[in-house]
Design a protein around this motif. Structure first.
Motif, PDB file in Angstrom:
ATOM      1  N   CYS A 160     -24.888   0.856  64.350  1.00 28.26           N
ATOM      2  CA  CYS A 160     -24.601  -0.498  63.875  1.00 28.26           C
ATOM      3  C   CYS A 160     -24.164  -0.504  62.422  1.00 28.26           C
ATOM      4  O   CYS A 160     -24.501   0.397  61.652  1.00 28.26           O
TER       5      CYS A 160
ATOM      6  N   PHE B  21     -31.929  -3.411  64.588  1.00 33.50           N
ATOM      7  CA  PHE B  21     -30.601  -2.823  64.698  1.00 33.50           C
ATOM      8  C   PHE B  21     -30.440  -1.583  63.802  1.00 33.50           C
ATOM      9  O   PHE B  21     -29.346  -1.268  63.351  1.00 33.50           O
TER      10      PHE B  21
ATOM     11  N   GLN C 141     -31.081 -11.988  62.303  1.00 32.42           N
ATOM     12  CA  GLN C 141     -31.403 -12.985  63.315  1.00 32.42           C
ATOM     13  C   GLN C 141     -30.522 -12.765  64.552  1.00 32.42           C
ATOM     14  O   GLN C 141     -29.299 -12.695  64.435  1.00 32.42           O
ATOM     15  N   THR C 142     -31.149 -12.636  65.710  1.00 31.07           N
ATOM     16  CA  THR C 142     -30.382 -12.532  66.949  1.00 31.07           C
ATOM     17  C   THR C 142     -30.052 -13.934  67.442  1.00 31.07           C
ATOM     18  O   THR C 142     -30.760 -14.898  67.126  1.00 31.07           O
ATOM     19  N   ARG C 143     -28.968 -14.022  68.195  1.00 34.66           N
ATOM     20  CA  ARG C 143     -28.558 -15.298  68.781  1.00 34.66           C
ATOM     21  C   ARG C 143     -28.090 -15.054  70.204  1.00 34.66           C
ATOM     22  O   ARG C 143     -27.475 -14.022  70.480  1.00 34.66           O
TER      23      ARG C 143
ATOM     24  N   THR D 244     -23.419 -10.769  71.477  1.00 32.27           N
ATOM     25  CA  THR D 244     -23.809  -9.541  72.160  1.00 32.27           C
ATOM     26  C   THR D 244     -23.387  -8.372  71.280  1.00 32.27           C
ATOM     27  O   THR D 244     -22.354  -8.424  70.618  1.00 32.27           O
TER      28      THR D 244
ATOM     29  N   ALA E  53     -25.840  -9.161  65.582  1.00 33.79           N
ATOM     30  CA  ALA E  53     -26.700 -10.237  65.099  1.00 33.79           C
ATOM     31  C   ALA E  53     -26.057 -10.855  63.863  1.00 33.79           C
ATOM     32  O   ALA E  53     -25.007 -10.408  63.408  1.00 33.79           O
TER      33      ALA E  53
END
Length: 134
Positions: free
Chosen positions: A29, A75, A97-99, A103, A106
């Motif tokens: 990432c 990540f 923060q994931t949402r 995909t 983040a």
């Protein structure tokens, strides 16, 4: 001192300049971080593996390696990460923060990038961005 340094960055973008377009890493990432100025310049990219931070200081693009970290943000990134290279120490403090609508990544809604260089002002800049993963 912080208010002066932030004013200096706004007046002279060559101190911490834009790094230009950056590709996703071949594995892992990367966090792409923009400043909060109206122009939204991409000022840093942090990669999880290898753990490094890319910046442009005084007109030169440099990569500095991770020196230490505290906490886990996800990540492959810590909440607070210190990077060191040459006479530069950079500290990246970011929230991740994931949402559900994202995909393979983040958002970084808030963060702070601090750069210390001996004999020079400490630079502090608010940042925000996105994380993309391969």
């Amino acid at each position: 001192m912080i208010a002066f340094t932030l004013a200096l960055l706004a007046a002279d973008p060559s101190v911490l300049g834009p790094i230009g377009r950056q590709a996703l890493p071949t594995k892992g990432c990367a966090a792409y971080l923009w400043d909060s100025a109206p122009t939204r310049r991409l000022v840093a990219m942090a990669t999880a593996d290898p753990a490094r931070l890319r910046l442009q200081l005084d007109g030169k693009t440099i990569d500095v390696a991770r020196g230490g970290q505290q906490g886990s943000a996800g990540f492959g990134f810590a909440g607070v990460t210190e990077y060191r290279g040459g006479d530069i120490t950079a500290v990246l403090d970011m929230a991740i923060q994931t949402r559900p609508d994202l995909t393979g990544g983040a958002v970084v809604p808030t963060g702070t990038l601090r750069i210390d260089r001996p004999g020079r002002d400490t630079l502090v800049m608010p940042v925000a961005g996105l994380i993309g993963c391969v």
